[in-house]
Design a protein around this motif. Structure first.
Motif, mmCIF file in Angstrom:
data_model
loop_
_atom_site.group_PDB
_atom_site.id
_atom_site.type_symbol
_atom_site.label_atom_id
_atom_site.label_comp_id
_atom_site.label_asym_id
_atom_site.label_seq_id
_atom_site.Cartn_x
_atom_site.Cartn_y
_atom_site.Cartn_z
ATOM 1 N N SER A 127 111.204 36.204 76.473
ATOM 2 C CA SER A 127 111.720 35.316 75.436
ATOM 3 C C SER A 127 111.815 36.107 74.136
ATOM 4 C CB SER A 127 110.785 34.119 75.268
ATOM 5 O OG SER A 127 111.222 33.317 74.206
ATOM 6 N N VAL A 128 113.017 36.258 73.633
ATOM 7 C CA VAL A 128 113.245 37.029 72.410
ATOM 8 C C VAL A 128 113.261 36.074 71.217
ATOM 9 C CG1 VAL A 128 114.845 38.571 71.214
ATOM 10 C CG2 VAL A 128 114.545 38.756 73.698
ATOM 11 N N ASP A 129 112.486 36.398 70.195
ATOM 12 C CA ASP A 129 112.384 35.570 68.995
ATOM 13 C C ASP A 129 113.434 36.019 67.970
ATOM 14 O OD1 ASP A 129 111.692 33.991 66.860
ATOM 15 O OD2 ASP A 129 109.598 34.643 66.779
ATOM 16 N N TYR A 130 114.653 35.558 68.155
ATOM 17 C CA TYR A 130 115.754 35.947 67.268
ATOM 18 C C TYR A 130 115.513 35.485 65.834
ATOM 19 C CZ TYR A 130 118.344 37.073 71.504
ATOM 20 O OH TYR A 130 118.736 37.619 72.693
ATOM 21 N N VAL A 131 114.905 34.318 65.668
ATOM 22 C CA VAL A 131 114.670 33.771 64.333
ATOM 23 C C VAL A 131 113.779 34.702 63.508
ATOM 24 C CG1 VAL A 131 113.674 31.830 63.056
ATOM 25 C CG2 VAL A 131 115.021 31.404 65.111
ATOM 26 N N GLU B 185 123.180 49.865 73.458
ATOM 27 C CA GLU B 185 123.880 48.672 73.006
ATOM 28 C C GLU B 185 122.914 47.903 72.120
ATOM 29 O OE1 GLU B 185 125.940 48.055 77.392
ATOM 30 O OE2 GLU B 185 124.108 46.986 76.858
ATOM 31 N N HIS B 186 123.376 47.494 70.971
ATOM 32 C CA HIS B 186 122.585 46.647 70.076
ATOM 33 C C HIS B 186 123.302 45.310 70.017
ATOM 34 C CE1 HIS B 186 121.349 45.618 65.690
ATOM 35 N NE2 HIS B 186 120.542 45.036 66.550
ATOM 36 N N TYR B 187 122.615 44.275 70.509
ATOM 37 C CA TYR B 187 123.182 42.935 70.483
ATOM 38 C C TYR B 187 122.780 42.293 69.160
ATOM 39 C CZ TYR B 187 124.303 43.813 75.298
ATOM 40 O OH TYR B 187 124.832 44.367 76.443
ATOM 41 N N VAL B 188 123.677 42.361 68.195
ATOM 42 C CA VAL B 188 123.408 41.879 66.837
ATOM 43 C C VAL B 188 123.181 40.371 66.858
ATOM 44 C CG1 VAL B 188 124.316 41.753 64.486
ATOM 45 C CG2 VAL B 188 124.742 43.789 65.891
ATOM 46 N N ASN B 189 123.999 39.666 67.630
ATOM 47 C CA ASN B 189 123.820 38.236 67.889
ATOM 48 C C ASN B 189 124.576 37.909 69.174
ATOM 49 O OD1 ASN B 189 126.603 37.622 67.170
ATOM 50 N ND2 ASN B 189 125.980 37.743 65.031
ATOM 51 N N GLY B 190 124.714 36.664 69.501
ATOM 52 C CA GLY B 190 125.312 36.267 70.769
ATOM 53 C C GLY B 190 126.774 36.610 70.934
ATOM 54 N N ASN B 191 127.436 36.977 69.864
ATOM 55 C CA ASN B 191 128.857 37.320 69.981
ATOM 56 C C ASN B 191 129.233 38.584 69.201
ATOM 57 O OD1 ASN B 191 128.730 36.332 67.398
ATOM 58 N ND2 ASN B 191 130.229 34.714 67.693
ATOM 59 N N HIS B 192 128.263 39.491 69.039
ATOM 60 C CA HIS B 192 128.512 40.754 68.315
ATOM 61 C C HIS B 192 127.684 41.852 68.977
ATOM 62 C CE1 HIS B 192 128.367 43.066 64.197
ATOM 63 N NE2 HIS B 192 128.571 43.854 65.226
ATOM 64 N N ILE B 193 128.383 42.913 69.418
ATOM 65 C CA ILE B 193 127.708 44.052 70.029
ATOM 66 C C ILE B 193 128.154 45.329 69.324
ATOM 67 C CG2 ILE B 193 129.485 44.297 71.817
ATOM 68 C CD1 ILE B 193 127.352 45.350 73.703
ATOM 69 N N ASP B 194 127.201 46.225 69.121
ATOM 70 C CA ASP B 194 127.469 47.582 68.655
ATOM 71 C C ASP B 194 126.993 48.523 69.743
ATOM 72 O OD1 ASP B 194 128.406 46.726 66.168
ATOM 73 O OD2 ASP B 194 126.456 46.977 65.186
ATOM 74 N N VAL B 195 127.880 49.387 70.242
ATOM 75 C CA VAL B 195 127.513 50.388 71.241
ATOM 76 C C VAL B 195 127.404 51.728 70.518
ATOM 77 C CG1 VAL B 195 128.168 51.570 73.370
ATOM 78 C CG2 VAL B 195 128.597 49.117 73.123
ATOM 79 N N TYR B 196 126.213 52.313 70.541
ATOM 80 C CA TYR B 196 125.911 53.583 69.873
ATOM 81 C C TYR B 196 125.938 54.698 70.904
ATOM 82 C CZ TYR B 196 124.050 51.116 65.748
ATOM 83 O OH TYR B 196 123.899 50.347 64.627
ATOM 84 N N ILE B 197 126.794 55.693 70.680
ATOM 85 C CA ILE B 197 126.910 56.837 71.574
ATOM 86 C C ILE B 197 126.416 58.074 70.817
ATOM 87 C CG2 ILE B 197 128.465 58.266 72.949
ATOM 88 C CD1 ILE B 197 128.182 55.368 73.970
ATOM 89 N N ALA B 198 125.386 58.735 71.361
ATOM 90 C CA ALA B 198 124.844 59.938 70.729
ATOM 91 C C ALA B 198 125.892 61.051 70.775
ATOM 92 C CB ALA B 198 123.572 60.393 71.446
ATOM 93 N N ILE B 199 126.105 61.682 69.622
ATOM 94 C CA ILE B 199 127.108 62.745 69.528
ATOM 95 C C ILE B 199 126.494 63.991 68.894
ATOM 96 C CG2 ILE B 199 129.125 61.226 69.480
ATOM 97 C CD1 ILE B 199 129.108 61.483 66.420
ATOM 98 N N LYS B 200 127.181 65.128 69.129
ATOM 99 C CA LYS B 200 126.733 66.404 68.564
ATOM 100 C C LYS B 200 127.069 66.473 67.097
ATOM 101 C CE LYS B 200 127.065 68.904 72.865
ATOM 102 N NZ LYS B 200 127.604 69.996 73.617
#
Length: 149
Positions: free
Chosen positions: A43-47, A134-149
């Motif tokens: 159970s994730v406490d988003y609040v 992947e960072h799920y900012v909220n239920g309808n927003h995702i940021d995918v972080y790709i490690a780069i050189k």
């Protein structure tokens, strides 16, 4: 897409599986079951500010090899009777792909953008295949972080 620098490591707890893209694009994918297990157990406490992450690590080689995926969250609470794994997302330089809309389509669309970008011959940035997430900012927003050189 944009460049972001993660200055402090992020500690994530959850469950993981080892897989590869060939399995995930077939009827033998493990990632949907991993997320189902996570959603049914933690159970994730988003609040209070907790957020969900999908972390990709232990790359055998590149996009064609095996890798591990951890479905997790950044919470501090101790889970009773639940054994979780931990991973640390390292500080570093990431190319970030952002999508908003309906899940799970936005996750699929974000990864499609990642694959399109890194398969073009003139891509400005090169993946390190260390830790992506992947960072799920909220239920309808995702940021995918790709490690780069």
């Amino acid at each position: 897409m944009e460049i972001r620098h993660i200055s402090e490591p992020i500690h994530i707890k959850g469950f993981s599986v080892q897989t590869n893209n060939e399995a995930e694009f077939s009827q033998h994918g493990k990632i949907p079951g991993l997320w189902q297990r996570f959603d049914n157990t933690i159970s994730v406490d988003y609040v209070s500010g907790e957020r969900v992450y999908g972390v990709y690590f232990n790359y055998e080689s590149d996009h064609a090899g095996n890798f591990s995926v951890l479905a997790g969250y950044d919470g501090k609470k101790v889970l009773e009777n639940v054994i979780v794994e931990s991973i640390t997302i390292p500080s570093g330089k990431y190319l970030v792909f952002t999508k908003q809309g309906e899940m799970p389509q936005i996750a699929i669309d974000a990864w499609t953008d990642v694959w399109k970008y890194f398969t073009q011959e003139n891509a400005e940035y090169e993946r390190t295949f260390t830790v992506d997430f992947e960072h799920y900012v909220n239920g309808n927003h995702i940021d995918v972080y790709i490690a780069i050189k």
